[in-house]
Write a protein that holds these residues in place. Structure first.
Motif, PDB file in Angstrom:
ATOM      1  N   PRO A   1       3.248 -10.303   9.881  1.00  0.00           N
ATOM      2  CA  PRO A   1       4.392 -10.396   9.161  1.00  0.00           C
ATOM      3  C   PRO A   1       5.040  -8.962   9.178  1.00  0.00           C
ATOM      4  O   PRO A   1       4.666  -7.871   9.241  1.00  0.00           O
ATOM      5  CB  PRO A   1       3.931 -10.756   7.788  1.00  0.00           C
ATOM      6  CG  PRO A   1       2.764 -11.376   7.965  1.00  0.00           C
ATOM      7  CD  PRO A   1       2.028 -10.614   9.281  1.00  0.00           C
ATOM      8  N   SER A   2       6.532  -9.023   9.153  1.00  0.00           N
ATOM      9  CA  SER A   2       7.298  -7.824   8.768  1.00  0.00           C
ATOM     10  C   SER A   2       7.272  -7.263   7.689  1.00  0.00           C
ATOM     11  O   SER A   2       7.266  -5.940   7.456  1.00  0.00           O
ATOM     12  CB  SER A   2       8.855  -8.061   9.169  1.00  0.00           C
ATOM     13  OG  SER A   2       9.242  -9.074   8.411  1.00  0.00           O
ATOM     14  N   ASP A   3       6.928  -7.834   6.572  1.00  0.00           N
ATOM     15  CA  ASP A   3       7.042  -7.598   5.108  1.00  0.00           C
ATOM     16  C   ASP A   3       6.185  -8.381   4.270  1.00  0.00           C
ATOM     17  O   ASP A   3       5.742  -9.530   4.296  1.00  0.00           O
ATOM     18  CB  ASP A   3       8.466  -7.561   4.526  1.00  0.00           C
ATOM     19  CG  ASP A   3       9.411  -6.742   5.149  1.00  0.00           C
ATOM     20  OD1 ASP A   3       9.880  -5.567   4.710  1.00  0.00           O
ATOM     21  OD2 ASP A   3      10.158  -7.138   6.356  1.00  0.00           O
ATOM     22  N   GLU A   4       5.553  -7.468   3.246  1.00  0.00           N
ATOM     23  CA  GLU A   4       4.681  -8.028   2.071  1.00  0.00           C
ATOM     24  C   GLU A   4       5.576  -7.892   0.755  1.00  0.00           C
ATOM     25  O   GLU A   4       5.936  -6.675   0.522  1.00  0.00           O
ATOM     26  CB  GLU A   4       3.459  -7.622   2.276  1.00  0.00           C
ATOM     27  CG  GLU A   4       2.654  -8.018   1.150  1.00  0.00           C
ATOM     28  CD  GLU A   4       1.147  -7.378   1.365  1.00  0.00           C
ATOM     29  OE1 GLU A   4       0.166  -7.764   0.520  1.00  0.00           O
ATOM     30  OE2 GLU A   4       1.030  -6.282   1.906  1.00  0.00           O
ATOM     31  N   VAL A   5       5.723  -9.201   0.125  1.00  0.00           N
ATOM     32  CA  VAL A   5       6.217  -8.606  -1.311  1.00  0.00           C
ATOM     33  C   VAL A   5       5.334  -9.133  -2.340  1.00  0.00           C
ATOM     34  O   VAL A   5       4.813 -10.307  -2.395  1.00  0.00           O
ATOM     35  CB  VAL A   5       7.392  -9.581  -1.415  1.00  0.00           C
ATOM     36  CG1 VAL A   5       8.004  -9.564  -2.858  1.00  0.00           C
ATOM     37  CG2 VAL A   5       8.510  -9.286  -0.444  1.00  0.00           C
ATOM     38  N   MET A   6       4.942  -8.288  -3.141  1.00  0.00           N
ATOM     39  CA  MET A   6       3.825  -8.301  -4.165  1.00  0.00           C
ATOM     40  C   MET A   6       4.632  -8.483  -5.706  1.00  0.00           C
ATOM     41  O   MET A   6       5.271  -7.577  -6.003  1.00  0.00           O
ATOM     42  CB  MET A   6       2.797  -7.643  -4.255  1.00  0.00           C
ATOM     43  CG  MET A   6       2.018  -7.310  -2.983  1.00  0.00           C
ATOM     44  SD  MET A   6       0.358  -6.603  -3.267  1.00  0.00           S
ATOM     45  CE  MET A   6      -0.528  -7.884  -4.162  1.00  0.00           C
ATOM     46  N   VAL A   7       4.233  -9.342  -6.401  1.00  0.00           N
ATOM     47  CA  VAL A   7       4.773  -9.499  -7.711  1.00  0.00           C
ATOM     48  C   VAL A   7       3.658  -9.440  -8.846  1.00  0.00           C
ATOM     49  O   VAL A   7       2.720 -10.286  -9.086  1.00  0.00           O
ATOM     50  CB  VAL A   7       5.531 -10.881  -8.048  1.00  0.00           C
ATOM     51  CG1 VAL A   7       5.933 -10.989  -9.498  1.00  0.00           C
ATOM     52  CG2 VAL A   7       6.602 -10.913  -7.136  1.00  0.00           C
ATOM     53  N   TRP A   8       3.306  -8.241  -9.583  1.00  0.00           N
ATOM     54  CA  TRP A   8       2.147  -8.058 -10.498  1.00  0.00           C
ATOM     55  C   TRP A   8       2.405  -8.641 -11.804  1.00  0.00           C
ATOM     56  O   TRP A   8       3.365  -8.105 -12.307  1.00  0.00           O
ATOM     57  CB  TRP A   8       2.017  -6.647 -10.310  1.00  0.00           C
ATOM     58  CG  TRP A   8       1.621  -5.942  -9.240  1.00  0.00           C
ATOM     59  CD1 TRP A   8       1.535  -6.386  -7.930  1.00  0.00           C
ATOM     60  CD2 TRP A   8       0.550  -4.540  -9.196  1.00  0.00           C
ATOM     61  NE1 TRP A   8       0.877  -5.306  -7.112  1.00  0.00           N
ATOM     62  CE2 TRP A   8       0.177  -4.360  -7.601  1.00  0.00           C
ATOM     63  CE3 TRP A   8      -0.030  -3.940 -10.139  1.00  0.00           C
ATOM     64  CZ2 TRP A   8      -0.515  -3.201  -7.437  1.00  0.00           C
ATOM     65  CZ3 TRP A   8      -1.040  -2.704  -9.775  1.00  0.00           C
ATOM     66  CH2 TRP A   8      -1.199  -2.556  -8.367  1.00  0.00           C
ATOM     67  N   GLU A   9       1.785  -9.657 -12.095  1.00  0.00           N
ATOM     68  CA  GLU A   9       2.014 -10.215 -13.541  1.00  0.00           C
ATOM     69  C   GLU A   9       1.042  -9.668 -14.668  1.00  0.00           C
ATOM     70  O   GLU A   9       1.220  -9.374 -15.594  1.00  0.00           O
ATOM     71  CB  GLU A   9       1.431 -11.776 -13.531  1.00  0.00           C
ATOM     72  CG  GLU A   9       2.455 -12.503 -12.795  1.00  0.00           C
ATOM     73  CD  GLU A   9       3.888 -12.997 -13.457  1.00  0.00           C
ATOM     74  OE1 GLU A   9       4.020 -12.166 -14.557  1.00  0.00           O
ATOM     75  OE2 GLU A   9       4.643 -13.898 -13.115  1.00  0.00           O
ATOM     76  N   TYR A  10      -0.120  -9.047 -13.911  1.00  0.00           N
ATOM     77  CA  TYR A  10      -1.125  -8.453 -14.860  1.00  0.00           C
ATOM     78  C   TYR A  10      -2.039  -7.148 -14.265  1.00  0.00           C
ATOM     79  O   TYR A  10      -2.105  -7.388 -12.749  1.00  0.00           O
ATOM     80  CB  TYR A  10      -1.994  -9.541 -15.437  1.00  0.00           C
ATOM     81  CG  TYR A  10      -3.263  -8.963 -16.281  1.00  0.00           C
ATOM     82  CD1 TYR A  10      -3.096  -8.569 -17.571  1.00  0.00           C
ATOM     83  CD2 TYR A  10      -4.374  -8.743 -15.784  1.00  0.00           C
ATOM     84  CE1 TYR A  10      -4.089  -8.330 -18.436  1.00  0.00           C
ATOM     85  CE2 TYR A  10      -5.568  -8.323 -16.393  1.00  0.00           C
ATOM     86  CZ  TYR A  10      -5.394  -8.100 -17.751  1.00  0.00           C
ATOM     87  OH  TYR A  10      -6.233  -7.652 -18.626  1.00  0.00           O
TER      88      TYR A  10
END
Length: 432
Positions: A328-337
């Motif tokens: 993949p070209s990009d990784e998007v992380m969304v930290w909830e905790y």
């Protein structure tokens, strides 16, 4: 012719006449008593109010005496000491904390009357309470006092300035939300558990093992600790599946690099170094603006020395034809905790608002692709998000291009160290 003699007039010298006039004036003053004057009214005060001394009244000038032959001398005029205007009370505004200003005193001739005091500050409304049953918002702050009236001094005295008006009324505080949380942000409403079953099913403990639950799969991904020996390791299991799923993972990581991720067991929708199940709804081009509503509720149990974060992990590519050898070209992380873990890849870019919630955005490279991490300012263990909003934020910033494709959605805990578990009670994610 008879001659009549006229009486001879006695002509006094000027010095004698002046002496006589002075004597007459002295006699008149001795009978009139002391000249009137005003007694200063200082002394007693009331709540900070005191009166200044009044100006003295000018006395009458003595009248000229009568001379035997020179007629009546002109009467001397009154002194122009005159009365002075009394300065009125210039009352400052009274806020809840403001004192009573001093009143203007009576001034002497041509003097300035005293300026009224400044109105006190108003109280600020109390903050709304948080907690399980949010407190009632504070009352509005007190109303500021009116400005003092202007008073004019007489006989040329300067005009006194009125008191400064008190502050404006304080704004009414907003009540705390029924479920607590930070004011201004929507409070997550945790969904009911996807099932009442608490019995573990389909337990797997090896790196790469999978559990299939409809369009989702649970991957026991031990990519950072796969060479560890028991009792080190991690196992995953399911509870139930349907329109939403419930699953969990248990871990023991007490050795190895204290800052490196050992495992990322996750629920996966779409690609993960594999083909893509068409039922996932992926891939989608970012320009297509598909809504991606997701709901997630989980519980974390970890020892005090442990560290982890719980996050969404989105994979973005320049092509929609991803396969097992695709990078993949990009990784998007969304930290909830997160617990004792605050080291996302890259550097801080900005605090941004997505879905009405504030997030800290970090960006950098892991050596293989660009990583964009959104860290929730106020961590939570349940949330409803539209993942499209995070992708849109990055497109607007120029970090992603709308011609790129979302090929995978993953959700689970990144475990660094410690012993414990993370159990997902409810997880649902749909590409619309």
């Amino acid at each position: 012719m008879v001659l009549r003699s006229e009486p001879t007039l006695r002509r006094e010298s000027p010095a004698v006449l002046i002496a006589a006039a002075l004597a007459a004036a002295a006699a008149a003053c001795s009978n009139s008593g002391p000249l009137p004057h005003s007694t200063p009214s200082g002394g007693a005060t009331s709540e900070g109010t005191s009166a200044g001394p009044s100006g003295a009244t000018g006395g009458d000038a003595p009248s000229g005496g009568t001379v035997p032959s020179g007629g009546t001398t002109p009467v001397g005029g009154q002194d122009s000491g005159g009365n002075v205007g009394v300065g009125g009370e210039a009352v400052g505004g009274m806020g809840p904390g403001g004192g009573t200003p001093t009143s203007g005193g009576t001034m002497g001739s041509g003097g300035f009357v005293e300026t009224g005091g400044t109105g006190g500050l108003v109280d600020t409304g109390g903050a709304g309470g948080g907690g399980p049953t949010g407190g009632t918002g504070g009352n509005a702050g007190g109303t500021g006092g009116a400005a003092g009236a202007q008073e004019s001094g007489s006989n040329g005295g300067a005009t006194a300035a009125g008191a400064t008006a008190g502050g404006a009324a304080g704004a009414e505080a907003t009540a705390g939300s029924p479920n607590g949380g930070t004011g201004g942000e929507p409070v997550p409403v945790c969904p009911a558990p996807a099932c009442g079953n608490t019995t573990q099913e389909n337990r797997v403990c090896n790196h790469g093992d999978e559990i299939h639950l409809g369009k989702y799969r649970i991957l026991n991904n031990l990519w950072g600790g796969q060479d560890a020996s028991p009792p080190e390791g991690q196992c995953s299991h399911s509870f139930c599946s349907g329109s939403a799923i419930a699953w969990g993972t248990e871990f023991t990581w007490t050795s190895g690099d204290p800052i490196s991720v050992k495992a990322f067991a996750a629920a996966i929708l779409g690609w993960h170094w594999s083909g893509i199940d068409p039922s996932s709804g992926l891939p989608v081009e970012l320009s297509a603006q598909h809504d991606i509503p997701c709901s997630w509720s989980f519980k974390v149990d970890i020892d005090p020395e442990g560290s982890l974060n719980v996050a969404y992990d989105l994979w973005v590519h320049t092509t929609g034809n991803a396969d097992s050898v695709t990078t993949p070209s990009d990784e998007v992380m969304v930290w909830e905790y997160a617990y004792q873990k605050d080291d996302p890849i890259g550097t801080f870019v900005a605090t941004t608002t997505v879905g009405g919630v504030d997030w800290d955005l970090y960006e950098g490279s892991n050596g293989g692709n660009q990583v964009h991490s959104f860290l929730r300012k106020n961590y939570t263990t349940c949330d409803d998000v539209n993942l499209r909003d995070f992708l849109d934020d990055l497109v607007v910033r120029g970090s992603l291009d709308e011609s790129q494709y979302l090929i995978s959605i993953e959700a689970g805990p990144e475990v660094v160290m410690g012993t414990g578990s993370v159990n997902t009670e409810y997880f649902s994610c749909n590409v619309e």
